[in-house]
Design a protein around this motif. Structure first.
Motif, PDB file in Angstrom:
ATOM      1  N   ARG A   1      29.988  35.156  41.864  1.00 29.77           N
ATOM      2  CA  ARG A   1      29.584  35.540  43.208  1.00 29.77           C
ATOM      3  C   ARG A   1      30.825  35.785  44.071  1.00 29.77           C
ATOM      4  O   ARG A   1      31.872  35.166  43.872  1.00 29.77           O
ATOM      5  N   ALA A   2      30.675  36.667  45.032  1.00 28.54           N
ATOM      6  CA  ALA A   2      31.782  36.967  45.939  1.00 28.54           C
ATOM      7  C   ALA A   2      31.240  37.210  47.337  1.00 28.54           C
ATOM      8  O   ALA A   2      30.062  37.520  47.520  1.00 28.54           O
ATOM      9  N   THR A   3      32.120  37.062  48.323  1.00 26.00           N
ATOM     10  CA  THR A   3      31.758  37.306  49.722  1.00 26.00           C
ATOM     11  C   THR A   3      32.710  38.341  50.311  1.00 26.00           C
ATOM     12  O   THR A   3      33.897  38.369  49.966  1.00 26.00           O
TER      13      THR A   3
ATOM     14  N   GLY B   1      39.213  53.463  53.535  1.00 30.01           N
ATOM     15  CA  GLY B   1      38.354  53.434  52.362  1.00 30.01           C
ATOM     16  C   GLY B   1      38.579  52.215  51.490  1.00 30.01           C
ATOM     17  O   GLY B   1      38.350  52.256  50.280  1.00 30.01           O
ATOM     18  N   LEU B   2      39.016  51.094  52.106  1.00 29.94           N
ATOM     19  CA  LEU B   2      39.328  49.882  51.350  1.00 29.94           C
ATOM     20  C   LEU B   2      38.387  48.743  51.737  1.00 29.94           C
ATOM     21  O   LEU B   2      37.890  48.691  52.861  1.00 29.94           O
ATOM     22  N   ALA B   3      38.190  47.843  50.804  1.00 35.33           N
ATOM     23  CA  ALA B   3      37.403  46.634  51.063  1.00 35.33           C
ATOM     24  C   ALA B   3      38.002  45.476  50.277  1.00 35.33           C
ATOM     25  O   ALA B   3      38.535  45.663  49.178  1.00 35.33           O
ATOM     26  N   ILE B   4      37.909  44.291  50.870  1.00 36.96           N
ATOM     27  CA  ILE B   4      38.329  43.062  50.194  1.00 36.96           C
ATOM     28  C   ILE B   4      37.120  42.143  50.098  1.00 36.96           C
ATOM     29  O   ILE B   4      36.408  41.933  51.084  1.00 36.96           O
ATOM     30  N   VAL B   5      36.884  41.609  48.904  1.00 37.10           N
ATOM     31  CA  VAL B   5      35.905  40.539  48.721  1.00 37.10           C
ATOM     32  C   VAL B   5      36.626  39.374  48.061  1.00 37.10           C
ATOM     33  O   VAL B   5      37.663  39.562  47.417  1.00 37.10           O
ATOM     34  N   GLN B   6      36.086  38.165  48.240  1.00 38.93           N
ATOM     35  CA  GLN B   6      36.714  36.995  47.626  1.00 38.93           C
ATOM     36  C   GLN B   6      35.715  36.304  46.720  1.00 38.93           C
ATOM     37  O   GLN B   6      34.579  36.025  47.115  1.00 38.93           O
ATOM     38  N   ILE B   7      36.152  36.053  45.510  1.00 48.31           N
ATOM     39  CA  ILE B   7      35.317  35.356  44.537  1.00 48.31           C
ATOM     40  C   ILE B   7      35.121  33.918  44.990  1.00 48.31           C
ATOM     41  O   ILE B   7      36.070  33.249  45.403  1.00 48.31           O
ATOM     42  N   GLN B   8      33.898  33.457  44.937  1.00 48.63           N
ATOM     43  CA  GLN B   8      33.572  32.102  45.380  1.00 48.63           C
ATOM     44  C   GLN B   8      33.972  31.087  44.320  1.00 48.63           C
ATOM     45  O   GLN B   8      33.967  31.360  43.128  1.00 48.63           O
ATOM     46  N   GLY B   9      34.306  29.874  44.799  1.00 47.95           N
ATOM     47  CA  GLY B   9      34.690  28.805  43.881  1.00 47.95           C
ATOM     48  C   GLY B   9      36.182  28.672  43.802  1.00 47.95           C
ATOM     49  O   GLY B   9      36.870  29.551  43.267  1.00 47.95           O
ATOM     50  N   GLY B  10      36.730  27.596  44.356  1.00 44.74           N
ATOM     51  CA  GLY B  10      38.170  27.444  44.457  1.00 44.74           C
ATOM     52  C   GLY B  10      38.838  26.839  43.239  1.00 44.74           C
ATOM     53  O   GLY B  10      40.050  26.772  43.172  1.00 44.74           O
ATOM     54  N   ALA B  11      38.068  26.408  42.239  1.00 43.42           N
ATOM     55  CA  ALA B  11      38.660  25.722  41.094  1.00 43.42           C
ATOM     56  C   ALA B  11      39.348  26.685  40.132  1.00 43.42           C
ATOM     57  O   ALA B  11      40.278  26.324  39.437  1.00 43.42           O
ATOM     58  N   ARG B  12      38.885  27.904  40.088  1.00 48.69           N
ATOM     59  CA  ARG B  12      39.423  28.881  39.148  1.00 48.69           C
ATOM     60  C   ARG B  12      40.630  29.592  39.765  1.00 48.69           C
ATOM     61  O   ARG B  12      40.639  29.913  40.943  1.00 48.69           O
ATOM     62  N   SER B  13      41.661  29.830  38.954  1.00 48.14           N
ATOM     63  CA  SER B  13      42.812  30.596  39.424  1.00 48.14           C
ATOM     64  C   SER B  13      42.803  31.955  38.734  1.00 48.14           C
ATOM     65  O   SER B  13      42.326  32.085  37.602  1.00 48.14           O
ATOM     66  N   PHE B  14      43.346  32.948  39.405  1.00 49.91           N
ATOM     67  CA  PHE B  14      43.293  34.314  38.894  1.00 49.91           C
ATOM     68  C   PHE B  14      44.689  34.896  38.821  1.00 49.91           C
ATOM     69  O   PHE B  14      45.585  34.515  39.569  1.00 49.91           O
ATOM     70  N   HIS B  15      44.843  35.846  37.920  1.00 50.93           N
ATOM     71  CA  HIS B  15      46.118  36.540  37.770  1.00 50.93           C
ATOM     72  C   HIS B  15      46.065  37.797  38.622  1.00 50.93           C
ATOM     73  O   HIS B  15      45.243  38.680  38.386  1.00 50.93           O
ATOM     74  N   SER B  16      46.932  37.867  39.630  1.00 43.65           N
ATOM     75  CA  SER B  16      46.944  39.025  40.517  1.00 43.65           C
ATOM     76  C   SER B  16      47.994  40.036  40.061  1.00 43.65           C
ATOM     77  O   SER B  16      48.981  39.693  39.420  1.00 43.65           O
ATOM     78  N   LEU B  17      47.747  41.292  40.401  1.00 45.59           N
ATOM     79  CA  LEU B  17      48.692  42.358  40.101  1.00 45.59           C
ATOM     80  C   LEU B  17      49.709  42.487  41.236  1.00 45.59           C
ATOM     81  O   LEU B  17      49.372  42.330  42.404  1.00 45.59           O
ATOM     82  N   ALA B  18      50.950  42.771  40.889  1.00 41.86           N
ATOM     83  CA  ALA B  18      52.008  42.934  41.887  1.00 41.86           C
ATOM     84  C   ALA B  18      51.875  44.292  42.573  1.00 41.86           C
ATOM     85  O   ALA B  18      51.500  45.295  41.951  1.00 41.86           O
TER      86      ALA B  18
END
Length: 208
Positions: free
Chosen positions: A36-38, A47-64
Motif C-alpha cells: 500500500r502507498a499514500t 507531470g510528476l507525482a510522489i507516493v510513499q510506501i506504507q510501513g516503516g520496517a522495510r528499507s528500499f534501495h533508491s536510485l541516485a
C-alpha cells in the motif's frame, strides 16, 4: 504505470497521470508482492507525482539522481527501465530495459527542462527512469511517443528538475556521480536492485 524508488524510506517517483485526483487507494508492486502507498505530492505542471510506501520496517534501495547537466550528452547511451508482468504469471514482475541514445539535450521547441531520445518508447514507459550506463537517473519519461511529432523520439524531464521537485517535497535524493562512457559499442543494461523499479496502480475505491 512505471515508477521508481527515490529514497530509502520508500518514496516512489512516478508520472502524475498514474496518480489522478480521484485516487482513493494506491498500490506499489515490487518483486515479491504489492504494498500500500499514500500520495505525498502531485505536480501537474511537471507531470510528476510522489507516493510513499506504507510501513516503516522495510528499507528500499533508491536510485541516485545525476543532476550534472553535462551528463546529458547527445550520443550517450541510456536505458528506459520499467517493471513488466512476467511470462509465467500476471502477478509476477520482471525488469524490462529499452536502450537508446540521447539525441539532443532539449525537448520540444528547444525546452531546456527536457531532453530527447533517438528512439520512441512503448507507452508503458511513462514514468520510467532514464538511466545512464551505471544505473543513475538522468531523467523520467514524460512522453514516450509524441503524437504531434511522429518523427521525434521519447521526451524525458531532466534529473535537475526531479532533484528540485524532491527537495521541495522534503526528500533528499542520493546524489549521482559523473560517469565516462568507454567505446561506441552498445552497452548492456545497468544492474539495478530489484525493488528500485516499481509499478504503481491507483484505484478509485478503497481497498479492503
Amino acid at each position: 504505470g512505471a515508477g521508481f524508488i527515490v529514497s530509502g524510506a520508500g518514496h516512489v517517483l512516478t508520472s502524475a497521470r498514474h496518480v489522478p485526483n480521484s485516487s482513493r487507494s494506491i498500490t506499489v508492486s515490487i518483486v515479491g508482492g504489492k504494498l500500500r502507498a499514500t500520495p505525498v505530492k502531485v505536480d501537474p505542471s511537471l507531470g510528476l507525482a510522489i507516493v510513499q510506501i506504507q510501513g516503516g520496517a522495510r528499507s528500499f534501495h533508491s536510485l541516485a539522481v545525476q543532476t550534472n547537466r553535462s551528463s546529458i550528452r547527445p550520443g550517450s547511451w541510456v536505458f528506459c527501465m520499467q517493471m513488466e508482468p512476467g511470462a509465467s504469471s500476471r502477478d509476477s514482475l520482471q525488469p524490462s530495459a529499452h536502450r537508446s541514445r540521447i539525441l539532443r539535450n532539449s525537448g520540444m521547441k528547444a525546452d531546456p527542462r527536457y531532453f530527447t531520445l533517438s528512439d520512441r518508447m512503448p507507452l508503458s514507459t511513462v514514468g520510467a527512469p532514464v538511466l545512464d550506463v551505471s544505473g543513475q537517473i538522468l531523467g523520467i519519461v514524460t512522453d514516450p511517443a509524441p503524437k504531434a511529432y511522429p518523427n521525434s523520439g521519447a521526451i524525458a524531464l531532466s534529473a535537475r528538475y526531479i532533484h528540485d521537485f524532491l527537495r521541495i517535497s522534503g526528500i533528499t535524493a542520493e546524489p549521482g556521480m559523473q560517469v565516462e562512457e568507454r567505446g561506441e559499442a552498445a552497452p548492456p543494461a545497468p544492474m539495478v536492485a530489484n525493488n528500485s523499479l516499481v509499478h504503481v496502480t491507483a484505484y478509485s475505491s478503497l481497498l479492503p
